[in-house]
Motif scaffolding. Structure first.
Motif, PDB file in Angstrom:
ATOM      1  N   ARG A 143       0.833  -1.190   0.000  1.00  0.00           N
ATOM      2  CA  ARG A 143       0.000   0.000   0.000  1.00  0.00           C
ATOM      3  C   ARG A 143       0.875   1.249   0.000  1.00  0.00           C
ATOM      4  NH1 ARG A 143      -2.379  -2.860   4.645  1.00  0.00           N
ATOM      5  NH2 ARG A 143      -3.985  -4.272   3.850  1.00  0.00           N
ATOM      6  N   THR A 145       0.966   5.453   0.073  1.00  0.00           N
ATOM      7  CA  THR A 145       0.172   6.614   0.476  1.00  0.00           C
ATOM      8  C   THR A 145       0.954   7.871   0.125  1.00  0.00           C
ATOM      9  OG1 THR A 145      -0.771   5.348   2.315  1.00  0.00           O
ATOM     10  CG2 THR A 145      -1.024   7.738   2.387  1.00  0.00           C
ATOM     11  N   GLU A 151      -0.384  14.075  -6.179  1.00  0.00           N
ATOM     12  CA  GLU A 151      -1.246  13.183  -6.968  1.00  0.00           C
ATOM     13  C   GLU A 151      -0.910  13.209  -8.454  1.00  0.00           C
ATOM     14  OE1 GLU A 151      -5.987  12.107  -7.550  1.00  0.00           O
ATOM     15  OE2 GLU A 151      -5.397  14.021  -6.649  1.00  0.00           O
ATOM     16  N   THR A 160      -0.057   4.125 -10.204  1.00  0.00           N
ATOM     17  CA  THR A 160      -1.472   3.833 -10.436  1.00  0.00           C
ATOM     18  C   THR A 160      -1.659   3.038 -11.721  1.00  0.00           C
ATOM     19  OG1 THR A 160      -2.073   5.888  -9.277  1.00  0.00           O
ATOM     20  CG2 THR A 160      -3.750   4.867 -10.671  1.00  0.00           C
ATOM     21  N   GLU A 165      -1.788  -0.319  -5.316  1.00  0.00           N
ATOM     22  CA  GLU A 165      -2.763   0.314  -4.426  1.00  0.00           C
ATOM     23  C   GLU A 165      -2.187   1.628  -3.915  1.00  0.00           C
ATOM     24  OE1 GLU A 165      -5.046  -0.484  -0.159  1.00  0.00           O
ATOM     25  OE2 GLU A 165      -4.119  -2.175  -1.225  1.00  0.00           O
ATOM     26  N   VAL A 166      -2.752   2.739  -4.350  1.00  0.00           N
ATOM     27  CA  VAL A 166      -2.256   4.062  -3.988  1.00  0.00           C
ATOM     28  C   VAL A 166      -3.389   4.861  -3.348  1.00  0.00           C
ATOM     29  CG1 VAL A 166      -1.170   6.186  -4.797  1.00  0.00           C
ATOM     30  CG2 VAL A 166      -0.647   4.014  -5.932  1.00  0.00           C
ATOM     31  N   THR A 167      -3.150   5.352  -2.149  1.00  0.00           N
ATOM     32  CA  THR A 167      -4.098   6.234  -1.467  1.00  0.00           C
ATOM     33  C   THR A 167      -3.542   7.651  -1.510  1.00  0.00           C
ATOM     34  OG1 THR A 167      -4.831   4.467   0.019  1.00  0.00           O
ATOM     35  CG2 THR A 167      -5.259   6.734   0.703  1.00  0.00           C
ATOM     36  N   VAL A 168      -4.360   8.582  -1.952  1.00  0.00           N
ATOM     37  CA  VAL A 168      -3.945   9.978  -2.090  1.00  0.00           C
ATOM     38  C   VAL A 168      -4.783  10.840  -1.154  1.00  0.00           C
ATOM     39  CG1 VAL A 168      -3.695  11.929  -3.662  1.00  0.00           C
ATOM     40  CG2 VAL A 168      -3.323   9.597  -4.503  1.00  0.00           C
ATOM     41  N   GLY A 169      -4.115  11.717  -0.407  1.00  0.00           N
ATOM     42  CA  GLY A 169      -4.867  12.631   0.441  1.00  0.00           C
ATOM     43  C   GLY A 169      -4.068  13.124   1.619  1.00  0.00           C
ATOM     44  N   VAL A 175       0.756  12.365   6.036  1.00  0.00           N
ATOM     45  CA  VAL A 175       1.137  11.094   5.409  1.00  0.00           C
ATOM     46  C   VAL A 175       2.315  10.472   6.150  1.00  0.00           C
ATOM     47  CG1 VAL A 175       2.168  10.086   3.341  1.00  0.00           C
ATOM     48  CG2 VAL A 175       0.199  11.609   3.141  1.00  0.00           C
ATOM     49  N   SER A 178       1.329   9.334   9.584  1.00  0.00           N
ATOM     50  CA  SER A 178       0.393   8.201   9.557  1.00  0.00           C
ATOM     51  C   SER A 178       1.143   6.883   9.561  1.00  0.00           C
ATOM     52  CB  SER A 178      -0.525   8.289   8.334  1.00  0.00           C
ATOM     53  OG  SER A 178       0.185   8.005   7.138  1.00  0.00           O
ATOM     54  N   LYS A 179       2.360   6.878   8.997  1.00  0.00           N
ATOM     55  CA  LYS A 179       3.166   5.668   9.046  1.00  0.00           C
ATOM     56  C   LYS A 179       4.006   5.609  10.315  1.00  0.00           C
ATOM     57  CE  LYS A 179       6.397   2.665   6.656  1.00  0.00           C
ATOM     58  NZ  LYS A 179       7.157   2.376   5.433  1.00  0.00           N
TER      59      LYS A 179
END
Length: 292
Positions: A143, A145, A151, A160, A165-169, A175, A178-179
């Motif tokens: 995953r 991020t 983006e 992508t 699996e790429v989460t953008v935001g 970011v 979050s890790k």
């Protein structure tokens, strides 16, 4: 005019994995490695063993210098960053997306590549290099991020397009934290107890709870509100047998990311006046074992 090549600096467990997957998708990608490793990659390719992506050999070319104007993925260990700054300056990259652990490296990268579009991203994966050109992807996930501002970068677009699996935001700080707020307790506890996460988190539940509370408070004071209960849920959702790379590096006597993970936490705690005695206890113990 052709698109800039994507150059992956660090063809190890993470960089090599991404290199194989990007190469498989038809992306113009090269691995940047030390001369001996580059020769092996050019001769043998990169072999990937993965229950998620399947076994395959990536035939991406390997070079010893970052191509000028490249889009650069930094996938080394955090302690390798000081040795990369001159190479980045010479390459004058168009983009730099970092997958380094920690929160303190982005200023260094921006100073080394002042004209590039630079972003800090994260990757969640369990992957190990078991030979110079052999990568064992062990987790059933990969995953990525990235912050919202990244983006539209060519690197994120390539990820992508490759089906990753790429989460953008969020912001870059959100970011990276979050890790770190998840990785730090996982890495410190598994390394301290010399156990996989399932046994480590239950070995001393009070210690686990205290470490999670301290990490959440440090992140919150650093501008990223964090809930220790949610961190506990995330830690307990991990596969019981999962190990951390910090743990593996300590056991093999390799250089470690203790300073980028635990040291960074303690520096932010001191900066904000947040007491973190249990994190200090774990970092101090691991440092006494000879971890750089």
């Amino acid at each position: 005019m052709s698109e800039p090549v994507i150059a992956i600096v660090g063809a190890g467990a993470v960089g090599g994995l991404l290199g194989v997957l990007l190469n498989r998708s038809g992306t113009d990608v090269v691995a940047v490695a030390r001369p001996a490793t580059a020769r092996r990659i050019n001769a043998d390719g990169l072999t990937l063993h993965s229950p998620h992506f399947g076994d395959q050999v990536g035939r991406l070319p390997a070079v010893t210098e970052i191509p000028v104007g490249a889009r650069v993925i930094v996938a080394t260990k955090a302690y390798a960053l000081p040795g990369l700054t001159d190479a980045l300056r010479r390459a004058q990259p168009a983009e730099v997306v970092s997958l380094l652990n920690g929160i303190e490296h982005m200023d260094v990268l921006r100073q080394a590549a002042p004209d590039a579009r630079v972003a800090g991203a994260t990757i969640a994966v369990e992957s190990t290099r078991v030979g110079p050109t052999v990568i064992d992807h062990r987790s059933p996930f990969l995953r990525l991020t990235v912050p919202a501002a990244a983006e539209s970068t060519g690197i994120v677009t390539a990820w992508t397009s490759a089906g990753l699996e790429v989460t953008v935001g969020g912001t870059e700080a959100e970011v990276l934290w979050s890790k770190l707020r998840f990785l730090a307790p996982m890495a410190l506890l598994t390394s301290y107890w010399r156990l996989p996460i399932g046994a480590a988190r239950e070995h001393d539940p009070a210690l686990t709870t205290a470490v999670l509370a301290e990490v959440a408070q440090i992140a919150t004071r650093d501008g990223v509100p964090s809930d220790p209960v949610q961190l506990a849920r995330a830690i307990h959702a991990l596969p019981d047998g999962m190990r951390s790379s910090l743990q593996n590096d300590l056991e093999t006597g390799a250089a470690t990311e203790l300073d980028a993970i635990g040291g960074a936490l303690l520096r932010r705690a001191r900066h904000h006046g947040v007491p973190a005695p249990r994190v200090q206890e774990l970092v101090g113990d691991l440092g006494s074992r000879g971890a750089p």
